[in-house]
Design a protein around this motif. Structure first.
Motif, PDB file in Angstrom:
ATOM      1  N   LYS A 109      29.188  38.472  43.422  1.00 51.26           N
ATOM      2  CA  LYS A 109      30.208  37.574  43.968  1.00 51.26           C
ATOM      3  C   LYS A 109      30.265  36.284  43.170  1.00 51.26           C
ATOM      4  CE  LYS A 109      33.252  36.084  46.929  1.00 51.26           C
ATOM      5  NZ  LYS A 109      34.634  36.630  46.887  1.00 51.26           N
ATOM      6  N   GLU A 110      29.123  35.819  42.669  1.00 51.37           N
ATOM      7  CA  GLU A 110      29.087  34.599  41.870  1.00 51.37           C
ATOM      8  C   GLU A 110      29.900  34.742  40.591  1.00 51.37           C
ATOM      9  OE1 GLU A 110      25.000  33.856  41.116  1.00 51.37           O
ATOM     10  OE2 GLU A 110      24.578  33.081  43.125  1.00 51.37           O
ATOM     11  N   ASP A 111      29.937  35.939  40.022  1.00 48.43           N
ATOM     12  CA  ASP A 111      30.716  36.173  38.803  1.00 48.43           C
ATOM     13  C   ASP A 111      32.199  35.934  39.072  1.00 48.43           C
ATOM     14  OD1 ASP A 111      28.251  37.039  37.975  1.00 48.43           O
ATOM     15  OD2 ASP A 111      28.868  39.084  37.489  1.00 48.43           O
ATOM     16  N   GLU A 112      32.684  36.482  40.180  1.00 44.48           N
ATOM     17  CA  GLU A 112      34.099  36.309  40.529  1.00 44.48           C
ATOM     18  C   GLU A 112      34.435  34.838  40.723  1.00 44.48           C
ATOM     19  OE1 GLU A 112      37.304  37.285  44.096  1.00 44.48           O
ATOM     20  OE2 GLU A 112      35.315  38.205  44.158  1.00 44.48           O
ATOM     21  N   GLU A 113      33.606  34.126  41.455  1.00 43.61           N
ATOM     22  CA  GLU A 113      33.854  32.704  41.701  1.00 43.61           C
ATOM     23  C   GLU A 113      33.856  31.919  40.394  1.00 43.61           C
ATOM     24  OE1 GLU A 113      30.669  31.909  44.359  1.00 43.61           O
ATOM     25  OE2 GLU A 113      31.674  32.801  46.106  1.00 43.61           O
ATOM     26  N   PHE A 114      32.910  32.235  39.515  1.00 44.39           N
ATOM     27  CA  PHE A 114      32.820  31.566  38.218  1.00 44.39           C
ATOM     28  C   PHE A 114      34.067  31.837  37.384  1.00 44.39           C
ATOM     29  CE2 PHE A 114      31.512  31.909  33.711  1.00 44.39           C
ATOM     30  CZ  PHE A 114      31.080  30.604  33.490  1.00 44.39           C
ATOM     31  N   ALA A 115      34.505  33.095  37.349  1.00 45.44           N
ATOM     32  CA  ALA A 115      35.671  33.460  36.548  1.00 45.44           C
ATOM     33  C   ALA A 115      36.941  32.796  37.067  1.00 45.44           C
ATOM     34  CB  ALA A 115      35.834  34.977  36.542  1.00 45.44           C
ATOM     35  N   ARG A 116      37.115  32.770  38.374  1.00 50.35           N
ATOM     36  CA  ARG A 116      38.325  32.154  38.937  1.00 50.35           C
ATOM     37  C   ARG A 116      38.360  30.647  38.674  1.00 50.35           C
ATOM     38  NH1 ARG A 116      41.086  35.936  41.529  1.00 50.35           N
ATOM     39  NH2 ARG A 116      39.990  37.680  42.527  1.00 50.35           N
ATOM     40  N   LYS A 117      37.205  30.045  38.547  1.00 50.99           N
ATOM     41  CA  LYS A 117      37.141  28.612  38.286  1.00 50.99           C
ATOM     42  C   LYS A 117      37.434  28.281  36.829  1.00 50.99           C
ATOM     43  CE  LYS A 117      33.977  24.655  38.579  1.00 50.99           C
ATOM     44  NZ  LYS A 117      32.620  24.192  38.995  1.00 50.99           N
ATOM     45  N   HIS A 118      36.986  29.152  35.898  1.00 55.97           N
ATOM     46  CA  HIS A 118      37.020  28.772  34.487  1.00 55.97           C
ATOM     47  C   HIS A 118      37.988  29.585  33.622  1.00 55.97           C
ATOM     48  CE1 HIS A 118      33.641  25.984  34.763  1.00 55.97           C
ATOM     49  NE2 HIS A 118      32.992  26.887  35.464  1.00 55.97           N
ATOM     50  N   LEU A 119      38.461  30.731  34.078  1.00 57.53           N
ATOM     51  CA  LEU A 119      39.256  31.605  33.212  1.00 57.53           C
ATOM     52  C   LEU A 119      40.657  31.810  33.764  1.00 57.53           C
ATOM     53  CD1 LEU A 119      36.553  34.370  32.524  1.00 57.53           C
ATOM     54  CD2 LEU A 119      37.092  32.368  31.108  1.00 57.53           C
ATOM     55  N   ASP A 120      41.611  31.845  32.864  1.00 57.62           N
ATOM     56  CA  ASP A 120      43.008  32.083  33.248  1.00 57.62           C
ATOM     57  C   ASP A 120      43.381  33.529  32.903  1.00 57.62           C
ATOM     58  OD1 ASP A 120      45.587  31.714  34.107  1.00 57.62           O
ATOM     59  OD2 ASP A 120      46.271  30.777  32.238  1.00 57.62           O
ATOM     60  N   ILE A 121      42.688  34.475  33.541  1.00 62.42           N
ATOM     61  CA  ILE A 121      42.955  35.897  33.323  1.00 62.42           C
ATOM     62  C   ILE A 121      42.906  36.604  34.678  1.00 62.42           C
ATOM     63  CG2 ILE A 121      41.937  35.879  31.002  1.00 62.42           C
ATOM     64  CD1 ILE A 121      39.474  37.280  32.212  1.00 62.42           C
ATOM     65  N   GLU A 122      43.286  37.886  34.677  1.00 60.10           N
ATOM     66  CA  GLU A 122      43.199  38.657  35.911  1.00 60.10           C
ATOM     67  C   GLU A 122      41.728  38.897  36.261  1.00 60.10           C
ATOM     68  OE1 GLU A 122      44.537  42.930  37.908  1.00 60.10           O
ATOM     69  OE2 GLU A 122      45.250  42.414  35.884  1.00 60.10           O
ATOM     70  N   VAL A 123      41.369  38.572  37.475  1.00 58.35           N
ATOM     71  CA  VAL A 123      39.988  38.724  37.953  1.00 58.35           C
ATOM     72  C   VAL A 123      39.993  39.699  39.122  1.00 58.35           C
ATOM     73  CG1 VAL A 123      37.974  37.564  38.931  1.00 58.35           C
ATOM     74  CG2 VAL A 123      39.394  36.378  37.222  1.00 58.35           C
ATOM     75  N   LEU A 124      39.287  40.798  38.982  1.00 58.36           N
ATOM     76  CA  LEU A 124      39.183  41.751  40.080  1.00 58.36           C
ATOM     77  C   LEU A 124      38.329  41.169  41.197  1.00 58.36           C
ATOM     78  CD1 LEU A 124      38.629  45.097  38.136  1.00 58.36           C
ATOM     79  CD2 LEU A 124      40.734  44.293  39.211  1.00 58.36           C
ATOM     80  N   GLN A 125      38.664  41.525  42.412  1.00 57.47           N
ATOM     81  CA  GLN A 125      37.873  41.080  43.552  1.00 57.47           C
ATOM     82  C   GLN A 125      36.533  41.795  43.548  1.00 57.47           C
ATOM     83  OE1 GLN A 125      39.856  41.515  47.310  1.00 57.47           O
ATOM     84  NE2 GLN A 125      38.112  40.755  48.499  1.00 57.47           N
ATOM     85  N   TYR A 126      35.474  41.029  43.775  1.00 58.21           N
ATOM     86  CA  TYR A 126      34.135  41.618  43.841  1.00 58.21           C
ATOM     87  C   TYR A 126      34.040  42.611  44.989  1.00 58.21           C
ATOM     88  CZ  TYR A 126      29.241  41.909  45.312  1.00 58.21           C
ATOM     89  OH  TYR A 126      28.013  42.363  45.728  1.00 58.21           O
ATOM     90  N   GLU A 127      33.479  43.774  44.704  1.00 57.43           N
ATOM     91  CA  GLU A 127      33.176  44.760  45.736  1.00 57.43           C
ATOM     92  C   GLU A 127      31.726  45.182  45.567  1.00 57.43           C
ATOM     93  OE1 GLU A 127      35.855  47.950  46.613  1.00 57.43           O
ATOM     94  OE2 GLU A 127      37.543  46.935  45.640  1.00 57.43           O
ATOM     95  N   ASN A 128      30.984  45.175  46.649  1.00 59.86           N
ATOM     96  CA  ASN A 128      29.557  45.516  46.589  1.00 59.86           C
ATOM     97  C   ASN A 128      29.398  47.036  46.579  1.00 59.86           C
ATOM     98  OD1 ASN A 128      26.801  45.146  46.508  1.00 59.86           O
ATOM     99  ND2 ASN A 128      26.594  44.725  48.694  1.00 59.86           N
ATOM    100  N   SER A 129      29.919  47.639  45.512  1.00 52.55           N
ATOM    101  CA  SER A 129      29.944  49.098  45.387  1.00 52.55           C
ATOM    102  C   SER A 129      29.603  49.489  43.957  1.00 52.55           C
ATOM    103  CB  SER A 129      31.329  49.637  45.758  1.00 52.55           C
ATOM    104  OG  SER A 129      31.484  50.984  45.347  1.00 52.55           O
ATOM    105  N   VAL A 130      28.532  50.248  43.797  1.00 53.63           N
ATOM    106  CA  VAL A 130      28.161  50.735  42.470  1.00 53.63           C
ATOM    107  C   VAL A 130      29.223  51.690  41.947  1.00 53.63           C
ATOM    108  CG1 VAL A 130      26.420  52.018  41.162  1.00 53.63           C
ATOM    109  CG2 VAL A 130      25.713  50.459  42.998  1.00 53.63           C
ATOM    110  N   LYS A 131      29.661  52.603  42.780  1.00 54.12           N
ATOM    111  CA  LYS A 131      30.664  53.600  42.390  1.00 54.12           C
ATOM    112  C   LYS A 131      31.942  52.927  41.911  1.00 54.12           C
ATOM    113  CE  LYS A 131      33.145  57.659  44.244  1.00 54.12           C
ATOM    114  NZ  LYS A 131      34.534  57.159  44.044  1.00 54.12           N
ATOM    115  N   LYS A 132      32.441  51.970  42.662  1.00 62.51           N
ATOM    116  CA  LYS A 132      33.673  51.288  42.307  1.00 62.51           C
ATOM    117  C   LYS A 132      33.525  50.515  41.002  1.00 62.51           C
ATOM    118  CE  LYS A 132      37.859  49.728  43.245  1.00 62.51           C
ATOM    119  NZ  LYS A 132      39.038  50.617  43.327  1.00 62.51           N
ATOM    120  N   THR A 133      32.386  49.824  40.840  1.00 62.46           N
ATOM    121  CA  THR A 133      32.181  49.028  39.634  1.00 62.46           C
ATOM    122  C   THR A 133      32.052  49.918  38.400  1.00 62.46           C
ATOM    123  OG1 THR A 133      31.058  47.353  40.979  1.00 62.46           O
ATOM    124  CG2 THR A 133      30.783  47.208  38.591  1.00 62.46           C
TER     125      THR A 133
END
Length: 340
Positions: free
Chosen positions: A231-255
């Protein structure tokens, strides 16, 4: 058994009581193999390890339970400290004591990493416990050398068990996957000892250079898509990057499926690199820690520290079959042990 402070906490927050009772049930219910690790932190790589250990033992007919990092005993015959960079003293030695207590009576330490053991107390715990362990395997050579410098226990270098995941072979989306993690919240001396940075590093300047680097990389690659492993990765990316950011999902299969879909991958977290390797994607690896550099060396690719010059150059991974074999050795050696 419980202090006055514990009782007051339970009265004020009944959910803590339910959590504790659930933990006691998990510890005491009949099972053949208990595996302790950091599987419930929200880190996809750690969760992947927990699911893998569960599957490997269950498929071989063993009733298996996965325990969180606070558990120090269970009713199982076989106790395993399984995967992850869990042998360290970043935050003191209490967590290390709990982990070693769990496996101290002839248990197994399997596929772990050893970021560093700086304090005299941490080294004492290692010296007093590891000679009693039935089998110790580590995921990289640096971890082996750290342990061998402290005690005489036999340590086998294998590879991270997560290499046993398979490529889901999803349809490509012609995107460039990227994964970055937040910069360290650590002093320069800790960055030097545990993460192999120059001992004169200015953490503030290094962080600024790192953020500048990842912004540039995202501008230069084609159709970047941010894949969070925490989840920290998503928050960091949304703060610093102007690109499409996928929503964090706590799923190994999905990731894993998300990584399988992209055309290539800029990786930073350790398991983002492993997932990209499993899916056989060209990679640009950022080695924020020695464990990543150790892995890129075994994959025969060049890596770069996050705050240094990073060329936009993707590389084909090598030796995947060898690393899968080493990952299987974690379980092969354990099943062959007289104490299993």
């Amino acid at each position: 058994m419980y202090t006055t402070k514990d009782i007051i906490k339970g009265i004020q927050n009944p959910s803590l009581v339910r959590t504790h009772l659930s933990r006691i049930y998990d510890i005491c219910r009949p099972h053949d193999v208990g595996v302790q690790g950091s599987y419930r932190t929200g880190n996809i790589g750690d969760r992947a390890l927990g699911e893998l250990f569960q599957r490997q033992f269950s498929e071989n007919g063993y009733r298996t339970h996965i325990h969180d990092k606070h558990v120090q005993f269970s009713s199982s015959k076989v106790k395993v400290l399984g995967g992850g960079g869990v042998l360290h003293d970043f935050y003191g030695t209490e967590h290390l004591r709990k982990r070693l207590n769990y496996v101290s009576d002839g248990g197994f330490i399997i596929g772990v990493g050893v970021p560093g053991l700086r304090s005299a107390e941490a080294q004492r715990l290692i010296r007093s416990t590891l000679p009693e362990i039935s089998l110790i395997t580590v995921r990289d050579q640096r971890s082996k050398e750290i342990l061998k410098d402290i005690c005489d226990a036999e340590v086998v270098r294998t590879a991270c068990p997560a290499f046993l995941y398979q490529n889901p072979d999803c349809s490509p989306n012609n995107r460039t996957g990227v994964n970055f993690r937040p910069w360290f919240n650590r002093k320069s001396e800790n960055l030097s000892y545990y993460f192999d940075y120059d001992d004169q590093i200015d953490p503030g300047s290094a962080k600024a250079d790192y953020i500048k680097n990842i912004k540039r990389l995202c501008e230069e690659v084609e159709r970047p898509l941010f894949i969070p492993f925490h989840k920290e990765d998503e928050e960091f990316a949304r703060k610093h990057l102007d690109i499409e950011v996928l929503q964090y999902e706590n799923s190994v299969k999905k990731t894993l499926e998300r990584v399988s879909k992209v055309e290539k991958m800029i990786t930073m977290r350790y398991h983002s690199l492993i997932f990209a390797a499993v899916c056989q994607k060209p990679v640009l690896p950022i080695a924020y820690a020695p464990k990543v550099k150790s892995l890129t060396d075994r994959l025969e690719i060049q890596s770069y520290k996050p705050h240094t010059d990073i060329p936009l150059k993707f590389q084909e991974i090598q030796n995947l079959s060898k690393l899968k074999k080493y990952a299987r050795d974690n379980f092969k050696l354990m099943f062959e042990s007289n104490n299993f």
